[in-house]
Scaffold this active site. Structure first.
Site, PDB file in Angstrom:
ATOM      1  N   ASP A  55       0.821  -1.203   0.000  1.00 15.51           N
ATOM      2  CA  ASP A  55       0.000   0.000   0.000  1.00 15.51           C
ATOM      3  C   ASP A  55       0.861   1.261   0.000  1.00 15.51           C
ATOM      4  O   ASP A  55       2.085   1.205   0.127  1.00 15.51           O
ATOM      5  CB  ASP A  55      -0.915   0.008   1.225  1.00 15.51           C
ATOM      6  CG  ASP A  55      -1.981  -1.080   1.178  1.00 15.51           C
ATOM      7  OD1 ASP A  55      -2.349  -1.497   0.061  1.00 15.51           O
ATOM      8  OD2 ASP A  55      -2.446  -1.501   2.259  1.00 15.51           O
ATOM      9  N   TYR A 113       6.904 -10.079   6.804  1.00 15.72           N
ATOM     10  CA  TYR A 113       6.837  -8.632   6.988  1.00 15.72           C
ATOM     11  C   TYR A 113       7.427  -8.265   8.346  1.00 15.72           C
ATOM     12  O   TYR A 113       7.448  -9.072   9.283  1.00 15.72           O
ATOM     13  CB  TYR A 113       5.379  -8.149   6.972  1.00 15.72           C
ATOM     14  CG  TYR A 113       4.753  -8.046   5.612  1.00 15.72           C
ATOM     15  CD1 TYR A 113       4.770  -6.849   4.900  1.00 15.72           C
ATOM     16  CD2 TYR A 113       4.115  -9.139   5.037  1.00 15.72           C
ATOM     17  CE1 TYR A 113       4.168  -6.747   3.655  1.00 15.72           C
ATOM     18  CE2 TYR A 113       3.512  -9.051   3.792  1.00 15.72           C
ATOM     19  CZ  TYR A 113       3.546  -7.845   3.102  1.00 15.72           C
ATOM     20  OH  TYR A 113       2.949  -7.757   1.870  1.00 15.72           O
TER      21      TYR A 113
END
Length: 253
Positions: A55, A113
């Site tokens: 994003d 992540y």
């Protein structure tokens, strides 16, 4: 019979100045910049397929994409040439010729992540980490994070109106690493839903600040309702750090 060749490209980027990885109208994205450079240097249109999407403002320490070349091209030194052309917040590491069926997105078997938090103002972290001016209870947050492990329906952490075949993900790692004023949350899974890690972090922070209880997390997951989870943590603290492929994908120099 097609004579095209498929390549995997490995790269990294600081997402601060980009509206995410994936191309979109009227916004600057990492994919757009990468394809512009490849087209210019290889003298033919190049369409890339990323291993996933990040994003706006989210970073990647390791990202892969694949592309096909239909015409012969001077591929030698392309990594060096791309790095000379690309802006300094995108760096290419390697290029690998792979099989025609190898796929950067569908063949990935795990993704990792990191979410970075810092607990005091710091000029080296302020733009690429999430600052907390009040320390949450990371012990409680770890207790809750332990409940993420395993295969579960994580629709409660998914961006609404996301079209996927399944909301099931298998999480194999969810742990906090605390180093003085710098905290990193590590999470690994076979796949992630859109906005999932940021929603997880936002929910864990609510638990850390006493707005939710540790035992609430199980109810939130079972609800499959995004409104039950916490708000999304800011994008600047999130990094895609590792993508793993099966051995049959020839990612070696």
């Amino acid at each position: 019979m097609s004579s095209s060749r498929r390549y995997f490209i490995e790269f990294a980027y600081d997402g601060t100045n980009y509206h995410g990885w994936q191309k979109q109208p009227d916004a600057i994205t990492v994919q757009e910049r990468l394809e512009e450079g490849l087209k210019l240097l290889l003298k033919q249109p190049v369409l890339t397929t990323g291993a996933g999407r990040t994003d706006t403002g989210v970073h990647a320490k390791q990202m892969f994409a694949h592309f096909d070349l239909e015409k012969p091209a001077q591929i030698e030194n392309i990594v060096y040439r791309l790095n000379r052309w690309l802006p300094e917040d995108i760096s290419v590491f390697n290029l690998y010729e792979v099989g025609s069926e190898d796929h950067a997105r569908f063949d990935a078997i795990s993704r990792s992540y990191e979410y970075h938090i810092h607990l005091r103002p710091d000029p080296f972290f302020n733009k690429n980490s999430y600052i907390l001016y009040r320390k949450p209870d990371f012990g409680l947050m770890q207790e809750a994070a332990d409940q993420l492990l395993g295969t579960k329906n994580f629709k409660c952490f998914s961006r609404s109106k996301t079209q996927v075949k399944t909301y099931n993900c298998t999480v194999t790692e969810a742990r906090f690493q605390i180093d003085d004023h710098h905290v990193i949350f590590h999470i690994t899974a076979d796949r992630f839903l859109r906005n999932m890690v940021r929603a997880v972090m936002g929910t864990l922070l609510e638990i850390g600040y006493g707005k939710k209880m540790v035992e609430d997390l199980d109810h939130i997951i079972k609800s499959q309702d995004r409104n039950q989870a916490g708000p999304s943590a800011p994008g600047q603290g999130l990094y895609l750090t590792k993508i793993v492929y099966p051995d049959r994908v020839p990612l070696h120099s």
